[in-house]
Each structure stands twice: as structure tokens, then as C-alpha cells.
Design a protein around this motif. Structure first.
Motif, PDB file in Angstrom:
ATOM      1  N   ALA A  71       0.826  -1.213   0.000  1.00 31.16           N
ATOM      2  CA  ALA A  71       0.000   0.000   0.000  1.00 31.16           C
ATOM      3  C   ALA A  71       0.855   1.256   0.000  1.00 31.16           C
ATOM      4  CB  ALA A  71      -0.954  -0.001   1.189  1.00 31.16           C
ATOM      5  N   ALA A  72       1.983   1.230   0.708  1.00 35.23           N
ATOM      6  CA  ALA A  72       2.847   2.409   0.767  1.00 35.23           C
ATOM      7  C   ALA A  72       3.402   2.750  -0.613  1.00 35.23           C
ATOM      8  CB  ALA A  72       3.989   2.180   1.754  1.00 35.23           C
ATOM      9  N   ALA A  73       3.744   1.716  -1.394  1.00 39.89           N
ATOM     10  CA  ALA A  73       4.244   1.964  -2.750  1.00 39.89           C
ATOM     11  C   ALA A  73       3.136   2.534  -3.630  1.00 39.89           C
ATOM     12  CB  ALA A  73       4.801   0.670  -3.348  1.00 39.89           C
ATOM     13  N   ALA A  74       1.937   1.979  -3.536  1.00 33.56           N
ATOM     14  CA  ALA A  74       0.820   2.490  -4.328  1.00 33.56           C
ATOM     15  C   ALA A  74       0.510   3.938  -3.966  1.00 33.56           C
ATOM     16  CB  ALA A  74      -0.409   1.603  -4.122  1.00 33.56           C
ATOM     17  N   ILE A  75       0.561   4.246  -2.687  1.00 32.00           N
ATOM     18  CA  ILE A  75       0.315   5.625  -2.233  1.00 32.00           C
ATOM     19  C   ILE A  75       1.368   6.567  -2.807  1.00 32.00           C
ATOM     20  CG2 ILE A  75       0.479   7.076  -0.168  1.00 32.00           C
ATOM     21  CD1 ILE A  75      -1.077   4.804   1.295  1.00 32.00           C
ATOM     22  N   ALA A  76       2.617   6.112  -2.856  1.00 32.47           N
ATOM     23  CA  ALA A  76       3.676   6.947  -3.423  1.00 32.47           C
ATOM     24  C   ALA A  76       3.396   7.250  -4.889  1.00 32.47           C
ATOM     25  CB  ALA A  76       5.029   6.252  -3.269  1.00 32.47           C
ATOM     26  N   GLU A  77       2.846   6.275  -5.629  1.00 32.44           N
ATOM     27  CA  GLU A  77       2.550   6.559  -7.034  1.00 32.44           C
ATOM     28  C   GLU A  77       1.351   7.500  -7.179  1.00 32.44           C
ATOM     29  OE1 GLU A  77       1.924   4.675 -11.472  1.00 32.44           O
ATOM     30  OE2 GLU A  77       1.925   3.289  -9.768  1.00 32.44           O
ATOM     31  N   VAL A  78       0.372   7.393  -6.318  1.00 30.42           N
ATOM     32  CA  VAL A  78      -0.753   8.340  -6.364  1.00 30.42           C
ATOM     33  C   VAL A  78      -0.233   9.765  -6.180  1.00 30.42           C
ATOM     34  CG1 VAL A  78      -2.856   9.105  -5.208  1.00 30.42           C
ATOM     35  CG2 VAL A  78      -2.465   6.658  -5.598  1.00 30.42           C
ATOM     36  N   ARG A  79       0.668   9.948  -5.246  1.00 23.42           N
ATOM     37  CA  ARG A  79       1.230  11.289  -5.013  1.00 23.42           C
ATOM     38  C   ARG A  79       2.052  11.754  -6.213  1.00 23.42           C
ATOM     39  NH1 ARG A  79       2.565   9.729   1.243  1.00 23.42           N
ATOM     40  NH2 ARG A  79       0.541  10.387   2.094  1.00 23.42           N
ATOM     41  N   ARG A  80       2.765  10.821  -6.825  1.00 25.16           N
ATOM     42  CA  ARG A  80       3.532  11.182  -8.027  1.00 25.16           C
ATOM     43  C   ARG A  80       2.585  11.576  -9.161  1.00 25.16           C
ATOM     44  NH1 ARG A  80       8.210  11.023 -10.568  1.00 25.16           N
ATOM     45  NH2 ARG A  80       9.283  10.541  -8.624  1.00 25.16           N
ATOM     46  N   ALA A  81       1.463  10.874  -9.277  1.00 25.65           N
ATOM     47  CA  ALA A  81       0.484  11.210 -10.305  1.00 25.65           C
ATOM     48  C   ALA A  81       0.007  12.650 -10.152  1.00 25.65           C
ATOM     49  CB  ALA A  81      -0.695  10.242 -10.241  1.00 25.65           C
ATOM     50  N   ILE A 114      -7.411   4.943  -0.842  1.00 23.59           N
ATOM     51  CA  ILE A 114      -8.571   5.795  -1.152  1.00 23.59           C
ATOM     52  C   ILE A 114      -8.410   7.159  -0.496  1.00 23.59           C
ATOM     53  CG2 ILE A 114     -11.064   6.063  -0.830  1.00 23.59           C
ATOM     54  CD1 ILE A 114     -11.232   2.959  -0.907  1.00 23.59           C
ATOM     55  N   ALA A 115      -7.966   7.178   0.749  1.00 18.42           N
ATOM     56  CA  ALA A 115      -7.791   8.450   1.453  1.00 18.42           C
ATOM     57  C   ALA A 115      -6.738   9.321   0.781  1.00 18.42           C
ATOM     58  CB  ALA A 115      -7.409   8.185   2.911  1.00 18.42           C
ATOM     59  N   THR A 116      -5.687   8.689   0.243  1.00 19.61           N
ATOM     60  CA  THR A 116      -4.651   9.458  -0.449  1.00 19.61           C
ATOM     61  C   THR A 116      -5.194  10.042  -1.748  1.00 19.61           C
ATOM     62  OG1 THR A 116      -2.945   8.026   0.498  1.00 19.61           O
ATOM     63  CG2 THR A 116      -2.317   9.380  -1.391  1.00 19.61           C
ATOM     64  N   VAL A 117      -5.983   9.260  -2.483  1.00 20.21           N
ATOM     65  CA  VAL A 117      -6.623   9.793  -3.682  1.00 20.21           C
ATOM     66  C   VAL A 117      -7.486  10.998  -3.321  1.00 20.21           C
ATOM     67  CG1 VAL A 117      -8.293   9.303  -5.513  1.00 20.21           C
ATOM     68  CG2 VAL A 117      -6.578   7.578  -4.901  1.00 20.21           C
ATOM     69  N   ALA A 118      -8.226  10.880  -2.224  1.00 20.02           N
ATOM     70  CA  ALA A 118      -9.094  11.983  -1.799  1.00 20.02           C
ATOM     71  C   ALA A 118      -8.297  13.223  -1.447  1.00 20.02           C
ATOM     72  CB  ALA A 118      -9.944  11.537  -0.609  1.00 20.02           C
ATOM     73  N   SER A 119      -7.164  13.046  -0.762  1.00 17.36           N
ATOM     74  CA  SER A 119      -6.380  14.211  -0.338  1.00 17.36           C
ATOM     75  C   SER A 119      -5.612  14.841  -1.487  1.00 17.36           C
ATOM     76  CB  SER A 119      -5.414  13.821   0.784  1.00 17.36           C
ATOM     77  OG  SER A 119      -4.450  12.872   0.332  1.00 17.36           O
ATOM     78  N   GLU A 120      -5.182  14.034  -2.453  1.00 19.21           N
ATOM     79  CA  GLU A 120      -4.389  14.548  -3.561  1.00 19.21           C
ATOM     80  C   GLU A 120      -5.257  15.121  -4.687  1.00 19.21           C
ATOM     81  OE1 GLU A 120      -1.148  14.879  -3.794  1.00 19.21           O
ATOM     82  OE2 GLU A 120      -0.664  13.914  -1.877  1.00 19.21           O
ATOM     83  N   PHE A 121      -6.362  14.462  -4.989  1.00 20.23           N
ATOM     84  CA  PHE A 121      -7.192  14.855  -6.137  1.00 20.23           C
ATOM     85  C   PHE A 121      -8.586  15.330  -5.754  1.00 20.23           C
ATOM     86  CE2 PHE A 121      -4.111  11.902  -8.011  1.00 20.23           C
ATOM     87  CZ  PHE A 121      -3.757  12.559  -9.179  1.00 20.23           C
ATOM     88  N   GLY A 122      -9.091  14.795  -4.663  1.00 24.36           N
ATOM     89  CA  GLY A 122     -10.501  14.941  -4.360  1.00 24.36           C
ATOM     90  C   GLY A 122     -11.287  13.839  -5.061  1.00 24.36           C
ATOM     91  N   ILE A 123     -12.371  13.430  -4.454  1.00 26.37           N
ATOM     92  CA  ILE A 123     -13.226  12.400  -5.031  1.00 26.37           C
ATOM     93  C   ILE A 123     -14.579  13.034  -5.338  1.00 26.37           C
ATOM     94  CG2 ILE A 123     -14.386  10.202  -4.607  1.00 26.37           C
ATOM     95  CD1 ILE A 123     -12.030   9.356  -2.909  1.00 26.37           C
ATOM     96  N   ALA A 124     -15.028  12.860  -6.573  1.00 24.96           N
ATOM     97  CA  ALA A 124     -16.274  13.486  -7.017  1.00 24.96           C
ATOM     98  C   ALA A 124     -17.462  12.936  -6.236  1.00 24.96           C
ATOM     99  CB  ALA A 124     -16.469  13.235  -8.515  1.00 24.96           C
ATOM    100  N   ASP A 125     -18.476  13.759  -6.077  1.00 26.02           N
ATOM    101  CA  ASP A 125     -19.713  13.292  -5.454  1.00 26.02           C
ATOM    102  C   ASP A 125     -20.275  12.112  -6.238  1.00 26.02           C
ATOM    103  OD1 ASP A 125     -19.518  15.319  -3.601  1.00 26.02           O
ATOM    104  OD2 ASP A 125     -20.935  16.646  -4.614  1.00 26.02           O
ATOM    105  N   GLY A 126     -20.684  11.086  -5.507  1.00 27.33           N
ATOM    106  CA  GLY A 126     -21.252   9.913  -6.163  1.00 27.33           C
ATOM    107  C   GLY A 126     -20.248   9.057  -6.890  1.00 27.33           C
TER     108      GLY A 126
END
Length: 408
Positions: A71-81, A114-126
Motif C-alpha cells: 500500500a505504501a508503494a501504491a500511495i507513493a505513485e498516487v502522489r507522483r500522479a 482511497i484516502a490518499t486519492v481523496a487528499s491529492e485529487f478529491g473524489i467526485a460526489d457519487g
């Protein structure tokens, strides 16, 4: 994720994209796919980029190459994205955890991504947030926890309800467990539930296939996928076929089983919206997969994962340890990429959009393609609905051949 990566052009060490790819970013739907490359047992037909602990060997203890550190590696790539895509407003409309078996990770780990995606990009309603799962990889309390961390859609790999078919596929779950996990997912509050089936396994009779369809429908899923078995080179199944232990799937048998599935699912209120996918209604369609079929934007996280943004496609290094090492070194995990020219994008639209029940805008075809439409319609392979071309049921059986006529 296929296990063999294609060749392509080099990717900058920081993974930066051409300026052309960023034009219109945020105006198209954007999703994130997270590949979880771990399985307890490798199924004999599987050609995906997945690993058991035995296959990983000593690398299983490397950072990012084990379930506990991945999970830590995946989170690092989300932040890189986020860094690569800049500060454009880009709320994520779909997240899809695929594999492998994503639910071999803890619900807390999936929730952290999921929380990292939310903090980096935001998650759309619905937003649609999906995980794949094997029926034997979750307990009742796991499903409660998965729902609590933000997942709202789950897709179970049922494949068959017939014991001897599951054995040929090297599937380890008890088919009687499927109704139980479906009920647990309902009770946990999942908004959408999907079941995956495979037809055409050597030794599977038409009666076996009907039994699997009826068992799946008895679970009252919102969505179903039914895929014909493909014998992929390099798999255990392919070796058994080559040795003569099992026959190759028969095209006529596959066609009969597809027609049975389409008729039975349709009668049960599940309408086709893509050649291999049926849904209870439009809200039950897999919105993440629609990104793929309509040429939208998505970032693929994980070893071997593919991404597409603004006409640029790239794919990550294959092995989990190499993937994690590149991220730890501050490098992009991308292995290679290709920049699609206008003609390539046009051809892809034909390949993908024609598979959808909404069909293909006839204006996408060139002169040669348009000249083939009348004959294909006469052969009852497609029909024209105003300015769109839609495959008939017979056309879905021959979709690849129809595409070859439209893109000569």
C-alpha cells in the motif's frame, strides 16, 4: 493486467507528459486503477501480472513486494500522479482495485489508498469505488470494513458454480460460498454488486453453463460479466492443452453459450451495454470500465498497470520489487509509453465504441469503412440507429470480424 509488457518509447525519469496530453485535462472523466498483484494461488488460465508468495521468492520481503508493504508503494505513485498532472482541478470519478486479488490487502490498506486519492485529487460526489474479490478471500467482517473505508461497489470472481469446471480453472472457492458473500456484501451496504463468469472451459457442458447462469442470477446481482475462456500462451492451461490433456475451446460451443447468456440475462432484466457485460440499469453499469471503452483519462497505479491521459498511454514496470524500487528512488515506475496519433485514436474508437450498446458514430469511419456498412447491415451484423452503428446479437458474436471490415 497482461503479464507481457509491450515495447514502446522511453519515459522521462520524472514521468512528465507532453504538453499535448494535458490539454483538456479535467474536462474529461478521470479515474484511477490500482493493480494489486498478489494471489494466494495462480489460476491455470490466468495471464495477468500476478504473483503468489512462492513466485516472488526472496523478493516477497522487499518493500512494496509484499502484502504488508504494498500500500505504501501504491500511495507513493498516487502522489507522483498528482505532481505529474499539475494543479488542475481533477476530482476522481472512479477508483477500481483490480488484480490479482485486491482483498488480500487489509481493508485499512485499501482505505489508505482511497484516502490518499481523496487528499491529492478529491473524489467526485457519487464516485464509483470498486474492488474485485474472490469469494474465499473475504469474511463477513471484512466486507463491513471495506464498506466503511469508502468502497461502494464489489465484483466477485464467481467464474462457475460447477465443481468440475472450477477444478479445471484451478479456482479454489466453494461455489456454495458465493450466495453467502453476496448476502454479506448487501448487508454491509454495498451500493452495487457484480459477478464475473467464464464460459467455454474444457469439459463444461451447455447444461453446466446454464446452471452457473441460474446460480448467479439467483444472487440478484446488479451487474454481470461473462467472458469466453481464452487459452493464453505461457499459462498452465495452455500447457495442458498442448499436451493433449484438455481440448481447445470450440468456437461453436462458445457462440451457443454466449447466446444462452444473453437471452437468459436479458429475460432476468439485465441488459447488455458492452459485448461481455450486462447491467440492471444504467446506474449499474461499471463506470470505471466505461472510461476505457470511451477513451477517457485514467491513471494506472501498480506494477504492470496501464494509464491513458490525453492520447498518451504508458505502462509500469512489471515486477513488484522493481516497481517499489523505482518509486523509492524518486523515479517514475513507467516502463515505456506511446503517443497516439490521430489515426490511431480513430481506429481505437472503432475498436472500443462499437462494443457498446450506444454504438459508434458513423462519422468516425473513413470512406472505406462507411462503404462496408450496408453489407454488414444486410448480413444482420449491425444496425444503424440514426447516426450510430450498433452491433446486433449476431454481430456481437463476430465483433472482431466486423471491426476488420470497418477498419480495412
Amino acid at each position: 493486467m497482461p503479464s507481457v509488457l509491450p515495447a514502446g518509447d522511453p519515459v522521462p525519469d520524472d514521468g512528465s507528459l507532453p504538453e499535448s496530453a494535458l490539454v483538456g485535462l479535467g474536462e474529461r472523466p478521470f479515474g484511477i486503477y490500482v493493480h494489486v498483484p498478489f494471489c494466494t494461488v495462480r489460476c491455470g488460465y490466468c495471464d495477468f501480472n500476478t504473483y503468489t508468495a512462492a513466485e516472488l521468492g526472496p523478493a516477497a520481503g522487499a518493500p512494496g513486494a509484499s502484502r504488508t508493504t504494498y500500500a505504501a508503494a501504491a500511495i507513493a505513485e498516487v502522489r507522483r500522479a498528482r505532481r505529474v498532472l499539475g494543479d488542475v482541478d481533477l476530482p476522481v470519478s472512479t477508483i477500481f482495485f483490480g488484480g490479482g486479488t485486491p482483498t488480500l490487502l487489509s481493508p485499512a490498506d485499501l482505505g489508505a489508498v482511497i484516502a490518499t486519492v481523496a487528499s491529492e485529487f478529491g473524489i467526485a460526489d457519487g464516485a464509483e469505488v470498486t474492488t474485485e474479490s474472490n469469494p474465499d478471500s473475504v469474511a463477513r467482517w471484512d466486507l463491513d470494513e471495506l464498506r466503511a473505508v469508502g468502497l461502494n461497489r464489489i465484483s466477485f470472481g464467481m467464474q462457475s458454480s460447477v465443481d468440475h469446471v472450477l477444478r479445471v480453472l484451478d479456482r479454489t472457492h466453494d461455489p456454495l460460498r458465493v450466495p453467502a458473500v453476496v448476502q454479506w456484501a448487501r448487508e454491509a451496504g454495498f451500493d452495487q454488486l457484480s459477478l464475473d463468469l467464464i464460459y467455454g472451459t474444457p469439459g463444461e457442458s451447455l447444461a453446466d453453463w446454464q446452471r452457473s447462469l441460474e446460480a448467479a442470477l439467483a444472487c440478484e446481482p446488479d451487474h454481470m460479466s461473462a467472458y469466453s475462456l481464452i487459452v493464453e500462451d505461457g499459462t498452465a492451461l495452455a500447457r495442458r492443452v498442448r499436451r493433449g490433456e484438455l481440448p481447445m475451446p470450440d468456437d461453436d460451443d462458445l457462440a451457443d453459450k454466449y447466446l444462452l447468456a444473453d437471452d437468459r440475462l436479458g429475460a432476468a432484466g439485465l441488459g447488455w451495454y458492452e459485448v461481455s457485460n450486462w447491467a440492471r440499469d444504467e446506474a449499474s453499469r461499471c463506470r470505471h470500465n466505461m472510461l476505457y471503452w470511451t477513451g477517457a483519462d485514467w491513471w494506472g497505479v501498480g506494477p504492470g498497470a496501464h494509464s491513458h491521459v490525453g492520447g498518451v498511454r504508458w505502462w509500469n514496470v512489471k515486477h513488484p520489487a522493481a516497481y517499489a524500487d523505482r518509486l523509492a528512488a524518486g523515479l517514475s515506475p513507467a516502463h515505456a509509453r506511446e503517443v497516439l496519433d490521430a489515426e490511431s485514436r480513430r481506429v481505437e474508437r472503432v475498436l472500443l465504441e462499437l462494443r457498446l450498446s450506444s454504438g459508434l458514430d458513423i462519422g468516425v469511419l473513413d470512406d472505406d469503412g462507411r462503404s462496408a456498412v450496408a453489407e454488414l447491415a444486410e448480413r444482420d451484423l449491425l444496425t444503424r440507429v440514426r447516426d450510430r452503428l450498433v452491433l446486433t446479437q449476431q454481430g456481437r458474436l463476430l465483433a472482431d470480424a466486423v471491426v476488420r471490415d470497418l477498419v480495412p
